[in-house]
Enzyme design. Structure first.
Site, mmCIF file in Angstrom:
data_model
loop_
_atom_site.group_PDB
_atom_site.id
_atom_site.type_symbol
_atom_site.label_atom_id
_atom_site.label_comp_id
_atom_site.label_asym_id
_atom_site.label_seq_id
_atom_site.Cartn_x
_atom_site.Cartn_y
_atom_site.Cartn_z
ATOM 1 N N LYS A 181 -42.738 -35.542 31.983
ATOM 2 C CA LYS A 181 -42.406 -34.135 30.838
ATOM 3 C C LYS A 181 -42.482 -34.768 29.537
ATOM 4 C CE LYS A 181 -40.085 -29.603 31.296
ATOM 5 N NZ LYS A 181 -38.689 -29.190 31.427
HETATM 6 C C1 E4P Z 1 -38.611 -25.684 31.458
HETATM 7 O O1 E4P Z 1 -39.287 -26.693 32.063
HETATM 8 C C2 E4P Z 1 -37.396 -25.834 30.645
HETATM 9 O O2 E4P Z 1 -36.768 -26.486 31.389
HETATM 10 C C3 E4P Z 1 -36.821 -24.561 30.682
HETATM 11 O O3 E4P Z 1 -37.580 -23.376 31.064
HETATM 12 C C4 E4P Z 1 -36.185 -23.987 29.361
HETATM 13 O O4 E4P Z 1 -35.567 -22.709 29.395
HETATM 14 P P1 E4P Z 1 -34.444 -22.322 28.490
HETATM 15 O O5 E4P Z 1 -34.999 -21.546 27.485
HETATM 16 O O6 E4P Z 1 -33.552 -21.196 29.264
HETATM 17 O O7 E4P Z 1 -33.371 -23.328 27.867
#
Ligand code: E4P
Length: 222
Positions: A90
């Protein structure tokens, strides 16, 4: 649509994977920090252990690099990719990140470009060779924008150009987000544990089952 769990907690992954509906997991540094135990001597080893345990449960686990320069991302991503074939590296949606994505694509290493907030960013990430892009809809909603219309815009562009990159709807906050993402035709949706647990239930299902049980009880004389 593939369903991913947004968590760094292995027990949560095991629980939802046992339902037979889980296609993957997304982690991020904030989620990892939430699960970190105080006094862990080597946080990277602990993260590796978590990722490896998750890889036994699902075919796709996103592990986020923490470096912000291309060389640092390349180094971290190469290491993550060596851990297990189910690891997806990622990478943040920055110019440095795009260069790293291009590099990983040339090595056939899968990537998930995170922190996508515009269709222009989505297109650049796809052109760099991202396997997955993650537009964050809840964070757009939080600031008064309409996150789901970004997904609609991206899917419309994808249909024009046949991009192979999968669109993962991230930062979901409630079950309606998951249904709307599916209606638009998004490829993947990542869902926090609490929201995932809300998906199977319905008050009419519970009431209906209670009635079936009680009527059957009368038939068998209980
Ligand atoms: C995606 O890969 C992220 O980990 C996640 O969806 C972020 O979400 P949040 O805005 O609730 O932190």
């Amino acid at each position: 649509m593939k369903l991913f769990l947004d968590t760094a907690n292995v027990a949560q992954v095991a629980e939802i994977a046992a339902w037979g509906v889980l296609d993957g997991v997304t982690t991020n540094p904030s989620l990892v920090a939430k699960e970190a135990k105080d006094g862990t001597k080597n946080p990277l080893d602990a993260f590796k252990k978590t990722v490896l345990e998750m890889c036994k449960l699902v075919p796709c686990v996103s592990a986020q690099v923490t470096a912000t320069d291309t060389e640092g991302m390349k180094k971290q991503g190469l290491e993550y990719a060596r851990w297990h074939k189910n690891v997806v590296v990622k990478v943040p949606m920055t110019v440095e990140g795009l260069k790293a994505v291009k590099f990983f694509a040339s090595k056939k290493i899968k990537t998930n470009v995170t922190l996508v907030f515009s269709a222009a960013q989505a297109m650049l990430a796809a052109k760099a060779g991202a396997t997955i892009i993650s537009p964050f809809i809840g964070r757009l909603d939080d600031q008064g924008e309409d996150g789901m219309s970004l997904i609609a815009e991206i899917m419309e562009i994808w249909q024009q150009y046949n991009f192979k990159t999968e669109v993962l709807v991230a930062s979901t906050r409630h079950p309606r987000h998951i249904v709307d993402a599916a209606r638009i035709g998004a490829h993947i949706c990542t869902i926090p544990y609490d929201v995932f647990r809300k998906l199977p239930g319905h008050a009419l299902t519970d009431n209906g089952l209670r009635k079936f049980q009680s009527d059957w009880g009368k038939v068998i004389g209980q």
